[in-house]
Design a protein around this motif. Structure first.
Motif, PDB file in Angstrom:
ATOM      1  N   ALA B 257       0.834  -1.202   0.000  1.00  0.00           N
ATOM      2  CA  ALA B 257       0.000   0.000   0.000  1.00  0.00           C
ATOM      3  C   ALA B 257       0.864   1.246   0.000  1.00  0.00           C
ATOM      4  CB  ALA B 257      -0.903   0.024   1.239  1.00  0.00           C
ATOM      5  N   GLY B 258       0.381   2.254  -0.674  1.00  0.00           N
ATOM      6  CA  GLY B 258       1.028   3.558  -0.596  1.00  0.00           C
ATOM      7  C   GLY B 258       0.900   4.096   0.820  1.00  0.00           C
ATOM      8  N   VAL B 259       1.850   4.890   1.242  1.00  0.00           N
ATOM      9  CA  VAL B 259       1.821   5.395   2.626  1.00  0.00           C
ATOM     10  C   VAL B 259       0.600   6.275   2.889  1.00  0.00           C
ATOM     11  CG1 VAL B 259       4.299   5.279   3.108  1.00  0.00           C
ATOM     12  CG2 VAL B 259       3.370   7.293   1.954  1.00  0.00           C
ATOM     13  N   GLU B 260       0.010   6.802   1.808  1.00  0.00           N
ATOM     14  CA  GLU B 260      -1.144   7.703   2.000  1.00  0.00           C
ATOM     15  C   GLU B 260      -2.385   6.949   2.458  1.00  0.00           C
ATOM     16  OE1 GLU B 260      -0.312   6.498  -0.842  1.00  0.00           O
ATOM     17  OE2 GLU B 260      -2.119   6.017  -1.971  1.00  0.00           O
ATOM     18  N   LYS B 261      -2.326   5.608   2.456  1.00  0.00           N
ATOM     19  CA  LYS B 261      -3.492   4.830   2.883  1.00  0.00           C
ATOM     20  C   LYS B 261      -3.633   4.767   4.407  1.00  0.00           C
ATOM     21  CE  LYS B 261      -4.787   3.373  -1.237  1.00  0.00           C
ATOM     22  NZ  LYS B 261      -4.658   2.022  -1.695  1.00  0.00           N
ATOM     23  N   ILE B 262      -2.628   5.278   5.103  1.00  0.00           N
ATOM     24  CA  ILE B 262      -2.662   5.167   6.567  1.00  0.00           C
ATOM     25  C   ILE B 262      -3.541   6.261   7.163  1.00  0.00           C
ATOM     26  CG2 ILE B 262      -1.250   5.065   8.661  1.00  0.00           C
ATOM     27  CD1 ILE B 262       1.185   4.553   6.829  1.00  0.00           C
ATOM     28  N   ILE B 263      -4.428   5.870   8.055  1.00  0.00           N
ATOM     29  CA  ILE B 263      -5.180   6.848   8.861  1.00  0.00           C
ATOM     30  C   ILE B 263      -4.921   6.510  10.336  1.00  0.00           C
ATOM     31  CG2 ILE B 263      -6.915   7.283   7.082  1.00  0.00           C
ATOM     32  CD1 ILE B 263      -8.862   5.531   8.689  1.00  0.00           C
ATOM     33  N   PRO B 264      -5.239   7.435  11.226  1.00  0.00           N
ATOM     34  CA  PRO B 264      -4.802   7.209  12.617  1.00  0.00           C
ATOM     35  C   PRO B 264      -5.421   5.981  13.281  1.00  0.00           C
ATOM     36  CG  PRO B 264      -5.280   9.528  12.266  1.00  0.00           C
ATOM     37  CD  PRO B 264      -5.734   8.807  11.031  1.00  0.00           C
ATOM     38  N   THR B 265      -6.754   5.828  13.198  1.00  0.00           N
ATOM     39  CA  THR B 265      -7.378   4.777  13.999  1.00  0.00           C
ATOM     40  C   THR B 265      -8.370   3.952  13.192  1.00  0.00           C
ATOM     41  OG1 THR B 265      -9.246   6.169  14.662  1.00  0.00           O
ATOM     42  CG2 THR B 265      -7.280   6.262  16.063  1.00  0.00           C
ATOM     43  N   ARG B 266      -8.625   2.772  13.691  1.00  0.00           N
ATOM     44  CA  ARG B 266      -9.611   1.900  13.059  1.00  0.00           C
ATOM     45  C   ARG B 266     -11.005   2.534  13.124  1.00  0.00           C
ATOM     46  NH1 ARG B 266     -10.412  -4.615  13.754  1.00  0.00           N
ATOM     47  NH2 ARG B 266     -12.575  -4.707  13.094  1.00  0.00           N
ATOM     48  N   ALA B 267     -11.300   3.207  14.226  1.00  0.00           N
ATOM     49  CA  ALA B 267     -12.626   3.830  14.357  1.00  0.00           C
ATOM     50  C   ALA B 267     -12.871   4.845  13.248  1.00  0.00           C
ATOM     51  CB  ALA B 267     -12.745   4.492  15.724  1.00  0.00           C
ATOM     52  N   GLU B 268     -11.779   5.452  12.774  1.00  0.00           N
ATOM     53  CA  GLU B 268     -11.937   6.479  11.729  1.00  0.00           C
ATOM     54  C   GLU B 268     -12.149   5.879  10.339  1.00  0.00           C
ATOM     55  OE1 GLU B 268      -9.481  10.333  13.230  1.00  0.00           O
ATOM     56  OE2 GLU B 268      -8.428   8.427  13.319  1.00  0.00           O
ATOM     57  N   MET B 269     -12.199   4.574  10.246  1.00  0.00           N
ATOM     58  CA  MET B 269     -12.554   3.956   8.959  1.00  0.00           C
ATOM     59  C   MET B 269     -14.049   4.095   8.676  1.00  0.00           C
ATOM     60  SD  MET B 269     -10.254   0.478   8.946  1.00  0.00           S
ATOM     61  CE  MET B 269      -8.523   0.514   8.470  1.00  0.00           C
ATOM     62  N   ALA B 270     -14.816   4.426   9.701  1.00  0.00           N
ATOM     63  CA  ALA B 270     -16.277   4.405   9.584  1.00  0.00           C
ATOM     64  C   ALA B 270     -16.829   5.188   8.393  1.00  0.00           C
ATOM     65  CB  ALA B 270     -16.908   4.870  10.896  1.00  0.00           C
ATOM     66  N   PRO B 271     -16.473   6.481   8.237  1.00  0.00           N
ATOM     67  CA  PRO B 271     -17.076   7.197   7.108  1.00  0.00           C
ATOM     68  C   PRO B 271     -16.669   6.626   5.757  1.00  0.00           C
ATOM     69  CG  PRO B 271     -15.415   8.556   8.205  1.00  0.00           C
ATOM     70  CD  PRO B 271     -15.633   7.360   9.061  1.00  0.00           C
ATOM     71  N   PHE B 272     -15.458   6.081   5.696  1.00  0.00           N
ATOM     72  CA  PHE B 272     -14.974   5.554   4.415  1.00  0.00           C
ATOM     73  C   PHE B 272     -15.736   4.287   4.005  1.00  0.00           C
ATOM     74  CE2 PHE B 272     -11.485   7.955   6.258  1.00  0.00           C
ATOM     75  CZ  PHE B 272     -11.115   8.768   5.210  1.00  0.00           C
ATOM     76  N   VAL B 273     -16.137   3.503   4.993  1.00  0.00           N
ATOM     77  CA  VAL B 273     -16.838   2.250   4.685  1.00  0.00           C
ATOM     78  C   VAL B 273     -18.097   2.557   3.882  1.00  0.00           C
ATOM     79  CG1 VAL B 273     -18.041   0.277   5.680  1.00  0.00           C
ATOM     80  CG2 VAL B 273     -15.973   1.125   6.748  1.00  0.00           C
ATOM     81  N   GLU B 274     -18.826   3.578   4.316  1.00  0.00           N
ATOM     82  CA  GLU B 274     -20.080   3.873   3.629  1.00  0.00           C
ATOM     83  C   GLU B 274     -19.852   4.674   2.353  1.00  0.00           C
ATOM     84  OE1 GLU B 274     -23.318   5.054   6.137  1.00  0.00           O
ATOM     85  OE2 GLU B 274     -22.532   3.913   7.822  1.00  0.00           O
ATOM     86  N   LEU B 275     -18.803   5.492   2.331  1.00  0.00           N
ATOM     87  CA  LEU B 275     -18.561   6.317   1.146  1.00  0.00           C
ATOM     88  C   LEU B 275     -17.955   5.538  -0.007  1.00  0.00           C
ATOM     89  CD1 LEU B 275     -17.018   9.614   2.592  1.00  0.00           C
ATOM     90  CD2 LEU B 275     -19.114   9.431   1.244  1.00  0.00           C
ATOM     91  N   LEU B 276     -17.075   4.606   0.324  1.00  0.00           N
ATOM     92  CA  LEU B 276     -16.252   4.002  -0.717  1.00  0.00           C
ATOM     93  C   LEU B 276     -17.069   3.190  -1.715  1.00  0.00           C
ATOM     94  CD1 LEU B 276     -13.451   3.674  -1.880  1.00  0.00           C
ATOM     95  CD2 LEU B 276     -13.033   1.798  -0.290  1.00  0.00           C
ATOM     96  N   ALA B 277     -17.864   2.258  -1.221  1.00  0.00           N
ATOM     97  CA  ALA B 277     -18.616   1.414  -2.156  1.00  0.00           C
ATOM     98  C   ALA B 277     -19.649   2.234  -2.913  1.00  0.00           C
ATOM     99  CB  ALA B 277     -19.293   0.279  -1.393  1.00  0.00           C
ATOM    100  N   ALA B 278     -20.283   3.165  -2.211  1.00  0.00           N
ATOM    101  CA  ALA B 278     -21.297   3.992  -2.884  1.00  0.00           C
ATOM    102  C   ALA B 278     -20.652   4.809  -3.990  1.00  0.00           C
ATOM    103  CB  ALA B 278     -21.969   4.908  -1.865  1.00  0.00           C
ATOM    104  N   SER B 279     -19.475   5.359  -3.718  1.00  0.00           N
ATOM    105  CA  SER B 279     -18.805   6.195  -4.711  1.00  0.00           C
ATOM    106  C   SER B 279     -18.189   5.366  -5.838  1.00  0.00           C
ATOM    107  CB  SER B 279     -17.686   7.008  -4.045  1.00  0.00           C
ATOM    108  OG  SER B 279     -18.200   7.807  -3.009  1.00  0.00           O
ATOM    109  N   ALA B 280     -17.819   4.154  -5.521  1.00  0.00           N
ATOM    110  CA  ALA B 280     -17.085   3.345  -6.497  1.00  0.00           C
ATOM    111  C   ALA B 280     -18.024   2.601  -7.449  1.00  0.00           C
ATOM    112  CB  ALA B 280     -16.189   2.360  -5.767  1.00  0.00           C
ATOM    113  N   THR B 281     -18.827   1.721  -6.887  1.00  0.00           N
ATOM    114  CA  THR B 281     -19.651   0.858  -7.738  1.00  0.00           C
ATOM    115  C   THR B 281     -21.134   1.164  -7.600  1.00  0.00           C
ATOM    116  OG1 THR B 281     -19.631  -0.763  -5.952  1.00  0.00           O
ATOM    117  CG2 THR B 281     -18.026  -1.067  -7.709  1.00  0.00           C
TER     118      THR B 281
END
Lengths: 175, 775
Positions: B257-281
């Motif tokens: 993975a590129g270093v830019e994929k790092i975020i501070p905490t697992r809890a902060e993955m929350a908004p991405f979970v809902e945004l990513l699939a909706a935005s992608a497919t």
């Protein structure tokens, strides 16, 4: 306003899963698994953590159940039975916690994955599982997979359900 | 490609995708466009447009879409700022769980480390999940050269491996392939007699080829969508199950993975979970979204004959230019990207040619140029010229990256790297382009200083009108490209790249400013709304009547309106990457309008691309936010302003307008300008037209393909018309079933594109409203 279970059922169905509402009794669960596995060879069960042991106990007695499968049997069995860590209503997803014996294998390797979901473990949105107050914060600690319908691809043209992962996902929503 | 193509392409294939992957010289870009239009366009259109439609539907279901985007962006900004510390935290987290972390400065370092792991574990077979970062570092070649079998398990990547092509899309790497072309490819490469004539048959065929590879692989390699520093958790999104298998079945898992994929905490993955699939497919969630903190504790999967090994996990973090991007004020923005592909799917040019034309060796689409420049060389970003700045991607990006601004900066850097020619120097001099922009190609200086040439063209046309009437004016305007002006148009095509097939607007007998001076002054009440009509270059020297009608209508509604001088506001220069010149133009426009704003006047702008400068783009060009806000908050589209006036004076649209008076009938087709949609000025127009009684139909195209000067350019005329074909087809289909409709469009260049498609009159909505004003 539909309740979480109804919302879950609708969205899971839209995602390509099949949802059967099922009484939380050994007999009812056994009956559902038997019906789902009809014609398929080899049933493998993962260990339960959130359900009472006797719920899966009935299934163990079914014909075709492999109690201690070796890896070759895992690779060729037809049905995997997995307990869900949680369900997500708005996406119709089931969350599988890895790490328990056979949880990963039963939810991934067999053409049919039967998932047992206790109704009270359904949350509203995916983000809820990242909240420390939800399900005792366990969602932040475990290796989890959110499973939304069977494996699928559109890489070969039209949408095809059933690729490397399970071709069918049956969710037994335990009431 | 020609050998495996079974598409009904009428022209022979000219290139293979690999041959044109590196677009550091422009001829390859143009060849790639021809190849894609000839072969790949139908599948690319179908698949990207399906993703695009799905994204609109899925994001509409997110109750707090904008707030989620803000959250995601804030997390990414924070992460990029703290990246060195996060890398250290992540190293500690993974190592504390028994995993290994390698931070590679270069692509070569990363490949060497992974090769060392493979050699150490005596790996013969590596199974890979989809990872575009491994394409960036050219990992497969390194492993294969060492005798290791590398198998791509994502079905799209599998197709590309069989075909020996580079990916054409972040999330659908082979979406340029139709089912029929895949069938032909598999039959040829695998020498099989099976029919393989359905998606199911092809999937089953590939699955069978790959099943044992999963079971017997020595090492599984995956990417990661995000990584949490606090727990070492990988977020892995997929639909096929291959990433789950690659991370679970082999004893060794390597995540790249590129270093830019790092975020501070697992809890902060929350908004991405809902945004990513909706935005992608366009899904609420993909089939599988895994959150794994490897190494897994599950027992190793052992088949007979497979040696027993301990489970092992390696996280390979790739810098390869990213830390340099972090220090670059422009490219740093790229590191926010979560590679959902929304900017690709919402781009009309991308929808038409895909990533083999609008892309480089690894990355594609609007954001792809910045990735190629940041992880490789600036020249590799040349394909980002296909970003027209239409801005349709801007509101679609889940982390709010201003991709057109990124690409304007890449264009500026490429301009500044170009060798100046005597012509570009001369044009730069006469137009007073900024010194920094004078090395740009002559065509860019010409288009970027359109106001200068339009001003002189209008003077000549005015003289020609006086001497010889319309025909001579057409000749003076060079609009008669197929006739007497042909030699001049050929010369312009050669020297500044203005395609001779395009009609040019006939310069008006009077410019807007001249015409406005002759209009009767309105009699406004003391507390009447006050406005200034900004005489944008495109209206002033082109469709001046639209401006005249705007003044007349607003005066009829009681508005105290005056017209400004015509000065460029920077749109043309910005579209050519001439940012310093654009800043100068924006400053001139601001100075011109300052006194009107000080009088408390709102600003009305007819041309949507000019309006978008005030509402959006000038945020990058002005020295302060306050300066930008001064104009942003007061700038309106003419129809928006009509609505504002009606609301302020408590009048209903139907009190003022009556569609029964329409000179073109009640049935209309409204084509909204791309930038007008982005700034939210199109929907009010559509709504008002319906309210006053029009039967309005629209299209779902993102852009007509003209995109300002883009469609006028000889290099891109064919692409522009191919993009326009979608709009033409939708209009034709609607008219076939429901009868002819009047064409209504707000943009100058959209109007020209509609003329090219239909050779019919096109009205601006304000002209239509003026025509149905109740007396």
């Amino acid at each position: 306003m539909p309740d979480l279970a109804t919302t879950f059922e609708q969205n899971a169905t839209d995602a390509g899963a099949t949802v059967w509402r099922c009484e939380r009794t050994p007999l009812a669960v056994r009956s559902c698994v038997e019906r789902a596995a009809e014609g398929l060879k080899g049933i493998v069960l993962s260990e339960a953590e959130f359900l009472a042991p006797q719920i899966l106990g009935g299934v163990r007695g079914l014909a075709g159940v492999i109690l201690k499968p070796d890896d070759e049997q895992l690779a060729t069995a037809g049905v995997g039975v997995t307990e869900a860590f949680a369900g997500i209503a708005v996406t119709g997803s089931v969350c599988i916690a890895m790490g328990r014996p056979l949880a990963a294998a039963t939810s991934l390797l067999m053409p049919l994955n039967v998932v047992l979901l206790p109704g009270e473990r359904i949350v509203e949105r995916p983000r809820d599982l990242f909240h420390p107050g939800c399900l005792k914060g366990e969602g932040l600690k475990r290796n989890l997979v959110f499973v939304t319908g069977p494996s699928a691809t559109a890489d070969m043209g039209p949408l095809v359900r059933g690729v490397h992962g399970p071709h069918r996902l049956l969710i037994l929503l335990l009431e | 490609v020609s050998a495996i193509s079974d598409s009904p392409a009428k022209t022979p294939a000219l290139e293979t995708p690999r041959a044109v992957a590196n677009k550091s010289d422009k001829s390859r870009l143009l060849r790639a466009i021809r190849m894609s239009l000839a072969i790949e366009s139908p599948a690319v259109r179908r698949n990207t447009q399906a993703f695009n439609t799905g994204r609109y539907a899925a994001t509409a279901l997110l109750p707090d879409y904008d707030a989620l985007k803000d959250q995601a962006r804030a997390i990414k900004d924070k992460s990029i700022a703290a990246l060195p510390e996060l890398i250290q935290t992540l190293k500690n987290s993974v190592r504390s769980r028994g995993g290994h972390v390698f931070v590679s400065t270069t692509a070569e370092d990363a490949c060497r480390y992974i090769l060392d792991v493979c050699r150490w574990r005596a790996a013969k077979l590596v199974i890979k999940g989809k990872t575009i970062t491994s394409e960036e570092i050219r990992l497969n070649h390194v492993l294969q050269n060492d005798g290791i079998e590398v198998v791509e398990s994502d079905l799209a990547e599998f197709i590309l491996q069989v075909a020996d092509e580079q990916p054409s899309h972040f999330i659908g790497p082979a979406l340029h392939y139709s089912r029929e072309r895949i069938t032909a490819l598999f039959k040829r490469k695998f020498k099989t007699d099976q029919p393989l004539d359905t998606g199911e048959a092809l999937t089953q065929f590939a699955r069978e080829k790959l099943r044992d590879k999963f079971l017997y692989a020595d090492i599984g390699i995956t990417g990661a969508n995000l990584i949490a520093a606090d727990t070492g958790t990988l977020m892995l999104v997929e639909s096929e199950g291959n990433i789950r298998m690659a991370s679970y079945l082999p004893p060794v898992h390597i995540a790249i993975a590129g270093v830019e994929k790092i975020i501070p905490t697992r809890a902060e993955m929350a908004p991405f979970v809902e945004l990513l699939a909706a935005s992608a497919t366009g899904q609420s969630l993909a089939a599988y979204t895994s959150f794994l903190s490897p190494p897994l504790t599950d027992p190793i999967f052992l088949l007979p004959g497979k040696p027993a090994k301990a489970r092992e996990f390696h996280l390979v973090l790739i810098d390869n230019g990213r830390m340099r991007m972090r220090e670059d004020a422009v490219l740093r923005e790229t590191l926010n990207c979560i590679r959902c592909g929304a900017c690709l799917n919402s781009c009309a040019n991308f929808q038409t040619v895909g990533g083999h034309a609008f892309g480089g060796e690894s990355y594609s689409g609007g954001i792809g140029g910045a990735w190629e420049a940041g992880t490789g060389k600036l020249e590799n970003a040349r394909f980002s010229e296909l970003c027209t700045g239409c801005t349709r991607c801007v509101n679609q990006c889940p982390v709010r990256i201003d991709i057109p601004w990124l690409n304007a900066n890449l264009a500026e850097r490429l301009n500044q790297q170009a060798a100046p020619t005597p012509l570009s120097h001369a044009l730069g001099s006469v137009t007073s382009a900024a010194d920094e922009d004078r090395t740009a190609p002559a065509g860019k200086i010409f288009f970027g200083n359109y106001h200068y040439f339009a001003k002189w063209g209008a003077r000549m046309a005015s003289l020609a009108h006086a001497i010889g009437g319309t025909k001579l004016a057409e000749l003076a305007s060079l609009s008669d490209g197929a006739g007497r002006a042909r030699p001049l148009r050929a010369a312009m095509e050669r020297w500044v790249g203005l395609d001779r097939r395009r009609n040019l607007p006939v310069f008006p007998k009077q410019t807007l400013v001249q015409a406005a001076q002759k209009l009767a002054a309105g009699v406004a009440k003391p507390k009447a709304p006050k406005a200034v009509l900004f005489a944008d270059v495109f209206t002033n020297y082109g469709l001046a009547q639209r401006g005249v009608v705007t003044i007349e209508l607003l005066r009829a509604l009681g508005v105290d309106i005056v017209v400004s001088e015509s000065v460029p506001e920077g749109r043309a220069a910005l579209s050519q990457g001439m940012i310093t010149t654009a800043k100068g133009h924006a400053k001139r426009a601001a100075i011109e309008l300052d006194r009107y704003v000080s009088e408390g006047r709102d600003i009305v702008v007819v041309e949507p691309s000019s309006l978008a400068m005030f509402r959006r783009d000038m945020q990058h060009l002005f020295e302060s936010k306050e300066r930008f806000e001064r104009f942003r908050s007061r700038a309106f589209d003419p129809v928006e302003y009509v609505i504002k006036v009606l609301e302020k004076t408590s009048r209903k649209p139907t009190d003022i307008f009556d569609a029964a008076r329409s000179p073109v009938g009640p049935k209309i087709f409204f084509h909204a300008h791309c930038q007008q949609k982005t700034i939210g000025a199109a929907a009010p127009t559509e709504k008002l037209l319906r309210e006053v009684g029009f039967d309005v139909l629209t299209s779902n195209v993102e852009c007509c393909g003209m995109a300002g000067s883009f469609g006028y350019k000889a290099d891109y005329y064919d692409l522009s018309m191919a993009v326009g074909a979608d709009l033409f087809t939708q209009i034709t289909q609607q008219e076939r079933s429901g009868g002819k409709r009047a064409l209504i469009a707000s943009g100058t260049s959209c109007t020209e594109q509609l003329h090219a498609g239909f050779d019919r009159a096109v009205m601006h909505p304000i002209e239509l409203l003026a025509a149905i004003l109740k007396k």
